[in-house]
Structure formats: structure tokens, C-alpha cells
Design an enzyme around this catalytic site. Structure first.
Site, PDB file in Angstrom:
ATOM      1  N   GLY A  78      52.208  80.215  10.630  1.00  0.00           N
ATOM      2  CA  GLY A  78      52.852  79.685  11.834  1.00  0.00           C
ATOM      3  C   GLY A  78      54.232  79.116  11.536  1.00  0.00           C
ATOM      4  O   GLY A  78      54.488  78.611  10.438  1.00  0.00           O
ATOM      5  N   ARG A 142      50.492  86.548   9.560  1.00  0.00           N
ATOM      6  CA  ARG A 142      49.370  85.888   8.896  1.00  0.00           C
ATOM      7  C   ARG A 142      48.587  86.824   7.977  1.00  0.00           C
ATOM      8  O   ARG A 142      47.419  86.596   7.708  1.00  0.00           O
ATOM      9  CB  ARG A 142      48.427  85.290   9.954  1.00  0.00           C
ATOM     10  CG  ARG A 142      49.040  84.150  10.750  1.00  0.00           C
ATOM     11  CD  ARG A 142      48.002  83.403  11.544  1.00  0.00           C
ATOM     12  NE  ARG A 142      48.581  82.345  12.359  1.00  0.00           N
ATOM     13  CZ  ARG A 142      48.906  81.143  11.890  1.00  0.00           C
ATOM     14  NH1 ARG A 142      48.689  80.850  10.630  1.00  0.00           N
ATOM     15  NH2 ARG A 142      49.427  80.235  12.692  1.00  0.00           N
ATOM     16  N   ASP A 180      48.308  75.963   3.349  1.00  0.00           N
ATOM     17  CA  ASP A 180      47.338  75.915   2.249  1.00  0.00           C
ATOM     18  C   ASP A 180      46.845  77.300   1.855  1.00  0.00           C
ATOM     19  O   ASP A 180      46.776  77.630   0.668  1.00  0.00           O
ATOM     20  CB  ASP A 180      46.171  74.968   2.575  1.00  0.00           C
ATOM     21  CG  ASP A 180      45.572  75.210   3.944  1.00  0.00           C
ATOM     22  OD1 ASP A 180      46.119  76.030   4.713  1.00  0.00           O
ATOM     23  OD2 ASP A 180      44.547  74.589   4.266  1.00  0.00           O
ATOM     24  N   ASP A 181      46.525  78.140   2.845  1.00  0.00           N
ATOM     25  CA  ASP A 181      46.045  79.487   2.524  1.00  0.00           C
ATOM     26  C   ASP A 181      47.124  80.302   1.804  1.00  0.00           C
ATOM     27  O   ASP A 181      46.844  80.977   0.814  1.00  0.00           O
ATOM     28  CB  ASP A 181      45.641  80.240   3.809  1.00  0.00           C
ATOM     29  CG  ASP A 181      44.236  79.857   4.263  1.00  0.00           C
ATOM     30  OD1 ASP A 181      43.406  79.518   3.397  1.00  0.00           O
ATOM     31  OD2 ASP A 181      43.970  79.892   5.475  1.00  0.00           O
ATOM     32  N   LYS A 207      54.598  74.310   3.724  1.00  0.00           N
ATOM     33  CA  LYS A 207      54.986  74.393   5.140  1.00  0.00           C
ATOM     34  C   LYS A 207      53.790  74.207   6.053  1.00  0.00           C
ATOM     35  O   LYS A 207      52.722  74.729   5.749  1.00  0.00           O
ATOM     36  CB  LYS A 207      55.604  75.782   5.386  1.00  0.00           C
ATOM     37  CG  LYS A 207      55.790  76.141   6.813  1.00  0.00           C
ATOM     38  CD  LYS A 207      55.110  77.440   7.251  1.00  0.00           C
ATOM     39  CE  LYS A 207      53.618  77.349   7.316  1.00  0.00           C
ATOM     40  NZ  LYS A 207      52.955  78.440   8.038  1.00  0.00           N
ATOM     41  N   THR A 208      53.908  73.512   7.100  1.00  0.00           N
ATOM     42  CA  THR A 208      53.022  73.532   8.270  1.00  0.00           C
ATOM     43  C   THR A 208      53.272  72.299   9.122  1.00  0.00           C
ATOM     44  O   THR A 208      53.352  71.179   8.599  1.00  0.00           O
ATOM     45  CB  THR A 208      51.511  73.630   7.952  1.00  0.00           C
ATOM     46  OG1 THR A 208      50.812  73.616   9.204  1.00  0.00           O
ATOM     47  CG2 THR A 208      50.950  72.537   7.063  1.00  0.00           C
ATOM     48  N   ASP A 210      51.198  71.106  10.924  1.00  0.00           N
ATOM     49  CA  ASP A 210      49.923  70.390  11.022  1.00  0.00           C
ATOM     50  C   ASP A 210      49.847  69.154  10.127  1.00  0.00           C
ATOM     51  O   ASP A 210      49.004  68.284  10.342  1.00  0.00           O
ATOM     52  CB  ASP A 210      48.755  71.328  10.648  1.00  0.00           C
ATOM     53  CG  ASP A 210      48.714  72.555  11.532  1.00  0.00           C
ATOM     54  OD1 ASP A 210      49.419  72.567  12.553  1.00  0.00           O
ATOM     55  OD2 ASP A 210      47.981  73.504  11.211  1.00  0.00           O
ATOM     56  N   LYS A 247      49.930  57.622  39.507  1.00  0.00           N
ATOM     57  CA  LYS A 247      48.829  58.307  40.202  1.00  0.00           C
ATOM     58  C   LYS A 247      48.059  59.334  39.366  1.00  0.00           C
ATOM     59  O   LYS A 247      47.034  59.825  39.807  1.00  0.00           O
ATOM     60  CB  LYS A 247      49.344  58.968  41.478  1.00  0.00           C
ATOM     61  CG  LYS A 247      50.389  60.040  41.266  1.00  0.00           C
ATOM     62  CD  LYS A 247      50.787  60.658  42.603  1.00  0.00           C
ATOM     63  CE  LYS A 247      51.810  61.748  42.398  1.00  0.00           C
ATOM     64  NZ  LYS A 247      52.290  62.355  43.630  1.00  0.00           N
ATOM     65  N   MET A 255      48.877  70.501  19.219  1.00  0.00           N
ATOM     66  CA  MET A 255      48.591  71.429  18.124  1.00  0.00           C
ATOM     67  C   MET A 255      48.326  70.673  16.829  1.00  0.00           C
ATOM     68  O   MET A 255      48.615  69.480  16.743  1.00  0.00           O
ATOM     69  CB  MET A 255      49.780  72.352  17.924  1.00  0.00           C
ATOM     70  CG  MET A 255      49.414  73.785  17.958  1.00  0.00           C
ATOM     71  SD  MET A 255      50.824  74.808  17.601  1.00  0.00           S
ATOM     72  CE  MET A 255      50.319  76.283  18.454  1.00  0.00           C
ATOM     73  N   GLY A 256      47.851  71.388  15.843  1.00  0.00           N
ATOM     74  CA  GLY A 256      47.620  70.725  14.557  1.00  0.00           C
ATOM     75  C   GLY A 256      46.403  71.267  13.849  1.00  0.00           C
ATOM     76  O   GLY A 256      46.002  70.746  12.816  1.00  0.00           O
ATOM     77  N   ARG A 257      45.792  72.302  14.444  1.00  0.00           N
ATOM     78  CA  ARG A 257      44.597  72.924  13.873  1.00  0.00           C
ATOM     79  C   ARG A 257      43.521  71.875  13.621  1.00  0.00           C
ATOM     80  O   ARG A 257      43.338  70.998  14.469  1.00  0.00           O
ATOM     81  CB  ARG A 257      44.963  73.648  12.582  1.00  0.00           C
ATOM     82  CG  ARG A 257      44.237  74.940  12.397  1.00  0.00           C
ATOM     83  CD  ARG A 257      44.584  75.523  11.064  1.00  0.00           C
ATOM     84  NE  ARG A 257      45.705  76.440  11.145  1.00  0.00           N
ATOM     85  CZ  ARG A 257      45.652  77.653  11.662  1.00  0.00           C
ATOM     86  NH1 ARG A 257      44.538  78.110  12.165  1.00  0.00           N
ATOM     87  NH2 ARG A 257      46.702  78.436  11.686  1.00  0.00           N
ATOM     88  N   GLU A 316      44.086  69.245  18.687  1.00  0.00           N
ATOM     89  CA  GLU A 316      43.678  70.636  18.909  1.00  0.00           C
ATOM     90  C   GLU A 316      42.308  70.963  18.311  1.00  0.00           C
ATOM     91  O   GLU A 316      41.508  71.688  18.894  1.00  0.00           O
ATOM     92  CB  GLU A 316      44.738  71.534  18.277  1.00  0.00           C
ATOM     93  CG  GLU A 316      44.505  72.995  18.420  1.00  0.00           C
ATOM     94  CD  GLU A 316      45.621  73.790  17.749  1.00  0.00           C
ATOM     95  OE1 GLU A 316      46.222  74.603  18.452  1.00  0.00           O
ATOM     96  OE2 GLU A 316      45.879  73.617  16.547  1.00  0.00           O
ATOM     97  N   TYR A 446      53.551  75.290  20.814  1.00  0.00           N
ATOM     98  CA  TYR A 446      54.633  76.232  20.523  1.00  0.00           C
ATOM     99  C   TYR A 446      56.008  75.622  20.830  1.00  0.00           C
ATOM    100  O   TYR A 446      56.998  76.004  20.225  1.00  0.00           O
ATOM    101  CB  TYR A 446      54.406  77.536  21.301  1.00  0.00           C
ATOM    102  CG  TYR A 446      53.085  78.178  20.905  1.00  0.00           C
ATOM    103  CD1 TYR A 446      52.964  78.860  19.702  1.00  0.00           C
ATOM    104  CD2 TYR A 446      51.944  78.012  21.687  1.00  0.00           C
ATOM    105  CE1 TYR A 446      51.754  79.387  19.291  1.00  0.00           C
ATOM    106  CE2 TYR A 446      50.726  78.533  21.288  1.00  0.00           C
ATOM    107  CZ  TYR A 446      50.625  79.222  20.089  1.00  0.00           C
ATOM    108  OH  TYR A 446      49.429  79.731  19.678  1.00  0.00           O
ATOM    109  N   GLU A 447      56.032  74.631  21.756  1.00  0.00           N
ATOM    110  CA  GLU A 447      57.309  73.987  22.127  1.00  0.00           C
ATOM    111  C   GLU A 447      57.984  73.309  20.939  1.00  0.00           C
ATOM    112  O   GLU A 447      59.197  73.119  20.929  1.00  0.00           O
ATOM    113  CB  GLU A 447      57.070  72.889  23.175  1.00  0.00           C
ATOM    114  CG  GLU A 447      56.515  73.314  24.497  1.00  0.00           C
ATOM    115  CD  GLU A 447      55.000  73.497  24.495  1.00  0.00           C
ATOM    116  OE1 GLU A 447      54.394  73.543  23.417  1.00  0.00           O
ATOM    117  OE2 GLU A 447      54.446  73.616  25.591  1.00  0.00           O
TER     118      GLU A 447
END
Ligand code: FBP
Length: 583
Positions: A78, A142, A180-181, A207-208, A210, A247, A255-257, A316, A446-447
Site C-alpha cells: 500500500g 502486492r 512487514d511482509d 514503510k506503512t 499502519d 445533531k 485505516m490501519g489494518r 479498521e 485512501y485520502e
């Protein structure tokens, strides 16, 4: 390409980096290392890359000429803000050592390596992408690099004779920028190359968004800082809207798996009325209905105080941490791996019936009666290429809002039915107000993944790339680039390398084959960092949450700032500040 004024200005930003990297460096080896767990198994699987020492870079007066190298780079998984700066740092690092060195980017992720699909990254290309978000310089995917022996051989063949624009290059080192993967894949590949006597080096970069790739040696994964700041800005805006109109209840999934680091960091930045931390749900053995009851109680308490609004943050991965659902997923993994049915050749409804018959009584009840069909279906069928449940597809924010709404309605109806005088307008109004609930749901993911990197991420990523170049220069392989001390000013940051085997343990993982068939395998992986309930960030949140629940202490962080005093532009996440404070 048309550019905004900010893009043009931001391109001129020169990322800050550790003072040591601006000089000639030597790699200093520390103590030999051991893996975090399962030492014998990891040692047996990685005989050539196990036990390597931690490396730190120190300046040296000695001037040495470095040979020119050809380096390949892959963006994997990602997107995360700052990926382009890792590549820019790597490019500048290898060119500084020898201007004849070349950098090649494999296109569309690890798949690009297997296909031998690459471009040369020249200074013109690199300059276009400095300090920008996204992974579009070369793209990502991926694909798993280590699915089978064929992949290793293919990778070796491509790297030994990479053809780009009609010329053939021998690639000396590969840098894999991933989670990690992907870093596990980097290590497996490094081990394979060493085992066959190949001198191709493999270096990973953490990287991530998450935030779950961190440990004693890796302070944080890049992208977490920017993504959390982007989400916190928007959560702040929603809270201001909420506090203005008074109201709506906003249910915001982040997100964050699996790990709840993003939700927790955003809570620390914005002070919502409610935030779920999945790791706590698991620890306290909450059921789905138990979580719903907690929210219902808060809605009622706030309604009684005249506050018919609120904000709730939902990580998430929540669904996987609710113990009864976790048990269900485990049973599903087992069933799907032994069913001997090709999921592509059976109708979805029949498959779900077949599965229900084989579940334990409690899981079957949860699966077929208490979960909406869409969620039941996703848990069983929609897995990613690593066999994981695709948590980002499960609409937990809607599931919770619906369940809260229906429980409030049930409670309201019960109270209305129990009225002594059914026509008592004043009482009816009171009861309706007590149970009123108007939800809005959001999912932020995704934002934030491709936002322009904050100064922290721009600097951290550039430094990670530059450090990767230094690890290549020092002939290291099987290492992850490491930049530490990052709550201090950048000149005091420390650069080095961490043996990837040091972060590994053995886990049972669901693996899907090319036919979509699931099997369970024990594999070496980098240990994922979940939120620690005894860690400083969670303890800070736990101490404040009761106050935030009832008193609207909302914080509106506003957008990421690139210009201005360092207190405004260069602050790392609160998670990192709190974690480092104790050291
Ligand atoms: P990585 O773990 O590869 O960094 O991806 C992070 C992430 O953004 C998760 O937060 C999210 O669950 C997932 O990717 C979404 O995947 P996809 O990009 O395939 O929709």
C-alpha cells in the site's frame, strides 16, 4: 504536468538528514543479534543472514573511492507518504558515493522484478517527484516475491542481466520499500542470494501508514506521521461541524489494518468522545454486542446532558480482534484449508451453507444470525493475496451505527410501552430525546495514503533512502535501513542498519494459492507491532478518555504545515513523542 503553486515551492525543499550522513562514513558493527522469538527455527531457515550485527554509521576522516553500482528499487504494498523521498535519498546517496552509479525502478511493485520490467531513474525523473506523495514514480503492487523457488530463480536471472532501453545491466543491490511482509521477502531473497554465492545485496526500508512495523530498533514506519495528520485534520473539521450543528453522531473508521495505532494517534490529536482500540477489546474479551452497549450508554448519557451529537473513532481491524469473531475467523481458515473445494467453482451461497454446517455452534450462531450477510461473506471469501481478511472492505462503521441505532430503538420502545399514561406528551418527548440518535458514517483511508509528506516524513524518508545507499556501500545484505532518535532535531538522528532476521518469529499464516485455495502454513515473518496496553500512548489515552467522552474537549489540528517555525512544521506524532519520552 500542471503543478499547483504549493507543489512548485515544495519541490525546492531540501530534506533534513542526520549530520553523520553528510560526511564520509564507515559502518561500525555492534553485537551479534538474535531473533525476537523462535531462535532455532529462524536460525535454521536463515543460516547465512542470521545473527548479523546491528550496524551504525559513523563519520571518518578516511577518504575512500566507492565503485559505481547499479541499484534496483521496488515500492511494495500500500502507498505511504514519503516513498518518493526514500527513492530520492537513495539516488542522491549512491550518486554522492560515485556519480557513475545508476538507479533502476522496477515497475508496479515486486511483479515488475519478476517480469524484468524496469526504467532507469535519472535526475530529471527524481527531481519531478521530490517531496511529493504517492508511489506513482514507478507504481506498486502486492505480489509476493517468495511464493516459490521459481520466483527466486527468476529474480536472480533478471537482476544478473536487466535489460533497459536495449542495454543490459548487472544489478548489484536491490532495495525493497515495504511493510512487514515485503521486508520478510527482502530477507528471504537476501538469504537465497547468499546461499547460492551471489553477491547481490538486498536492503529493506520500513514503510506503512499502519505504524505496525516498529520495534526497539525501528522507531516508526514512514507514512504513519503524514496519514495520521491528514486524518486528524479531517476528524477535527468533522468535530467542529458536529459541535456547530449539534445533531449528528459521527462514526469514523480509520485505516490501519490489524493494529489500532492510527485510531489511537488520531484520538490523541483530536480528543473524540469515543475511540475503540482493538487490542483492548481483545484483552478484555468484549463481544460485538458488548461494544454496542458501551456506545449506547454513552449516547444516552450525552443525550440526557442535552448533547445529541458525538464522535467515535473505529480502527479498521476491529472485527478481527473481537474474540468471538477472531474464533470464527480461525475456524473459517481451518475449514477453508481442508474443504477441498475450489472457491471459484462453487456458488457463493452454497459455499456459505457448507461452511455454516462445519462451524462450532457458537460460531455458526454468530455467523448466520448476528452478522449481516455481507460481513459473513467477506470474512469467508474476500481474502487478499496473503490470505488475510480484507478488513478495509468490511463496513464496521455502518455495522456499529446500525446496531447502536437498533438497540436504542428497542430501549426506547420498551420505555414507551411501559408508560403508565400512554398519552403523556411530556414523557414521550423526554423518552424520545433520551434515545435520539442520528448517525453519519465515514471511512478515512485512501485520502491519507498519498498525501504530500509532512516535513517529518519527507526528512525521515530521505534519510532512510540515503542510509540504504550507505548500507549498499558497506556491502551489507539482509538489513533494514534504520534512522533513529527522530524526536530530536534531524542533525542528531542516528543512521544504521538492523539485521531483518532480528525482527522475525514464526507465525501460522493463511496462504492462498493461485486457485484461491487457502492453506495454513508456519512461516518466518517480521513480528507485527500492535498497540501495547501498557505503552505510554495507550495509557495517556486511557487517562483522558472519560473526560473526552462527556466534555467536548475537541481539538482541531488543522492542515499539515510546511512553512513556519519548527514547532509547527517538524513535530513527530504524539505516539512517537510518548514512546520516546520514557527512554
Ligand atoms: P501496507 O500494509 O501494504 O502498507 O498497506 C496499508 C493499507 O493502507 C492498510 O491500512 C489497508 O488495510 C490496506 O493497505 C488496503 O489495501 P489496498 O490498498 O489493497 O486496498
Amino acid at each position: 504536468m500542471t503543478k499547483s503553486v504549493l507543489q512548485v515551492e515544495r519541490a525546492k525543499y531540501q530534506p533534513k538528514m542526520p549530520a553523520v550522513l553528510k560526511q564520509q562514513v564507515i559502518a561500525v558493527d555492534g553485537e551479534k543479534t538474535e531473533s525476537v522469538a523462535d531462535r532455532n527455527e529462524i536460525k535454521a531457515l536463515f543460516p547465512n543472514t542470521y545473527g548479523l550485527p546491528v550496524v551504525s554509521f559513523q563519520s571518518t576522516a578516511e577518504t575512500r573511492s566507492a565503485p559505481a553500482v547499479n541499484v534496483g528499487v521496488i515500492l511494495s504494498g500500500g502507498q505511504a507518504p514519503g516513498g518518493h523521498n526514500v527513492i530520492a535519498g537513495l539516488f542522491d546517496g549512491i550518486k554522492k558515493a560515485n556519480k557513475e552509479s545508476r538507479l533502476f525502478g522496477f515497475l508496479l511493485g515486486p511483479g515488475g522484478l519478476l517480469k524484468g520490467n524496469a526504467v532507469e531513474l535519472t535526475s530529471e525523473i527524481i527531481d519531478e517527484y521530490r517531496n511529493t506523495g504517492g508511489f506513482d514514480i514507478i507504481g506498486s503492487d502486492r505480489t509476493k516475491l517468495i511464493q516459490n523457488a521459481g520466483h527466486f530463480e527468476r529474480a536472480l536471472k533478471v537482476l544478473n542481466a536487466l535489460k533497459v532501453d536495449g542495454t543490459e545491466y548487472k544489478i548489484n543491490a536491490l532495495v525493497i520499500i515495504g511493510g512487514d511482509d515485503s521486508n520478510t521477502n527482502a530477507c528471504v531473497l537476501a538469504e537465497y542470494f547468499k546461499s547460492i554465492g551471489s553477491d547481490i545485496q538486498v536492503i529493506g526500508c520500513p514503510k506503512t501508514i499502519d505504524g505496525d512495523l516498529k520495534n526497539e530498533q525501528i522507531e516508526t514506519s514512514f507514512g504513519f506521521d503524514t496519514a495520521c495528520k491528514v486524518y486528524s485534520e479531517v476528524i477535527g473539521n468533522i468535530q467542529r461541524d458536529c459541535n456547530s450543528a449539534k445533531k449528528y453522531w459521527h462514526f469514523i473508521k480509520l485505516m490501519g489494518r490489524s493494529a489500532s495505532h492510527i485510531a489511537l494517534e488520531c484520538a490523541l490529536q483530536t480528543h473524540p468522545n469515543f475511540c475503540i482500540v482493538s487490542e483492548e477489546i481483545e484483552e478484555k474479551n468484549y463481544t460485538l454486542d458488548g461494544i454496542v452497549e458501551q456506545i449506547v450508554e454513552l449516547v444516552i448519557t450525552r443525550n440526557l446532558a442535552g448533547k445529541h451529537f458525538g464522535t467515535a473513532l473505529i480502527p479498521e481491524g476491529l472485527i478481527e480482534f473481537i474474540p468471538e469473531i477472531k474464533k470464527l475467523i480461525k475456524e473459517l481458515n481451518q475449514i477453508l484449508s481442508t474443504m477441498n473445494i475450489d472457491p471459484n467453482k462453487i456458488k457463493k451461497s452454497e459455499l456459505i451453507d457448507e461452511i455454516s454446517k462445519r462451524l462450532s455452534t457458537e460460531s455458526a450462531e454468530l455467523y448466520s444470525k448476528r452478522l449481516p450477510e455481507s460481513v459473513a461473506r467477506q470474512l469467508a471469501l474476500d481474502r487478499d493475496s496473503h490470505g488475510n481478511v480484507q478488513v478495509s472492505l468490511i463496513e464496521t462503521e455502518k455495522l456499529l451505527a446500525d446496531k447502536v441505532s437498533s438497540l436504542l430503538k428497542t430501549k426506547k420502545d420498551e420505555e414507551l410501552d411501559a408508560l403508565k399514561e400512554p398519552g403523556d406528551e411530556k414523557e414521550i418527548k423526554r423518552i424520545k430525546s433520551k434515545y435520539s440518535f442520528s448517525p453519519q458514517t465515514h471511512f478515512f483511508g485512501y485520502e491519507g495514503r498519498c498525501a504530500a509528506p509532512s516535513n517529518y516524513d519527507a526528512d525521515y524518508c530521505y534519510s532512510l533512502g540515503y542510509t540504504a545507499a550507505s548500507l549498499i556501500g558497506a556491502q551489507k545484505t539482509g538489513y533494514m535501513s534504520s534512522v533513529r532518535n527522530t524526536t530530536k532535531s534531524a542533525d542528531k538522528w542516528l543512521a544504521g542498519g538492523i539485521p531483518i532476521t532480528m525482527m522475525m518469529n514464526i507465525e501460522e499464516k493463511p496462504i492462498t494459492d493461485s486457485n484461491g485455495k487457502l492453506s495454513l502454513e508456519k512461516v518466518p515473518v517480521i513480528q507485527k507491532a500492535l498497540v501495547k496496553l501498557n505503552g505510554a500512548p495507550f495509557r495517556e489515552y486511557a487517562a483522558l478518555r472519560e473526560y473526552w467522552a462527556l466534555n467536548d474537549d475537541y481539538v482541531y489540528p488543522g492542515p499539515i504545515q510546511f512553512y513556519g517555525p519548527a514547532e509547527l512544521t517538524d513535530q513527530p506524532t504524539m505516539t512517537l513523542h510518548l514512546e520516546q519520552k520514557k527512554k
